[in-house]
Design an enzyme around this catalytic site. Sequence first.
Site, mmCIF file in Angstrom:
data_model
loop_
_atom_site.group_PDB
_atom_site.id
_atom_site.type_symbol
_atom_site.label_atom_id
_atom_site.label_comp_id
_atom_site.label_asym_id
_atom_site.label_seq_id
_atom_site.Cartn_x
_atom_site.Cartn_y
_atom_site.Cartn_z
ATOM 1 N N CYS A 20 0.965 -0.988 -0.231
ATOM 2 C CA CYS A 20 0.128 -0.079 -0.266
ATOM 3 C C CYS A 20 0.822 1.123 -0.058
ATOM 4 C CB CYS A 20 -0.710 -0.062 1.421
ATOM 5 S SG CYS A 20 -2.104 1.693 1.050
ATOM 6 N N GLU A 62 -3.903 1.210 -6.114
ATOM 7 C CA GLU A 62 -3.110 -0.069 -6.129
ATOM 8 C C GLU A 62 -2.953 -0.391 -7.724
ATOM 9 O OE1 GLU A 62 -1.138 -1.570 -4.864
ATOM 10 O OE2 GLU A 62 -1.754 -1.869 -2.838
#
Length: 248
Positions: free
Chosen positions: A2, A113
């Site tokens: 992340c 993402e």
Amino acid sequence: MCGRYASARKKHELLEEFQVEQDASPDEELQPDYNVAPTKQVYAVLSRVPKDAQRAVRELRVLRWGLVPVWAKDPSIGSRMINARLETVAEKPAFKRAFASRRCLLPADGYFEWMPIEGEKKKKQPFYIHPEDDGVLAMAGLYEFWKDKTRADDDPLKWLVTCTVITTQAEDDLGHIHDRMPMMIERERWAEWLDPKLTDTEQASRLLVPADAGRLVAHPVSTDVNSVRNNGPHLIEPQQPEEESALF
């Protein structure tokens, strides 16, 4: 991993949402950030026992994203410590002490993402992943205090407080985008996760349960999010995937 997320809720909203008892950074009000990147200042919810107090108090504090271990010679290592893998967080020297007693929640509206574009070696399509009901995400995190020995004891910059996001294997619905995702803490587990008196790492690990399948949804967004210089709500707005837009 992340590496970017969105956190646009105002401080007063977070104080209420997380039932915070003390604003530990009363002079700091972060602006809505739709492109939170490593080394930026972020909000964190944590519980600490004040001096001469009998119980822990839930706080909202401003920390820097990128954990700097207590043994680090300088804070530059923090830029490489933005994530802690669930599988090794209780063992890694950089994280195991914090995992035992300095756990926190990192509020987010969603995270980003990147998925490789088929047939393109270097291009990736960014996706914004967020709760289907647009509720707040409570990402599992750790925080740490680092002492700058070069500064005077009365220097307000003597202590640096930093944090990291715990990541896990992505669920099936999201795994096709990226194989990792932030670990979320459900509301009913917040108090136990934040409890500084919980030092049994095996017990703490059992609180880390993946989010229910289908709770999070994803949509493609503009590649503007690729640059930390870009910010604003347009970064989370749905966009046509790049490989499709090229056909028209």
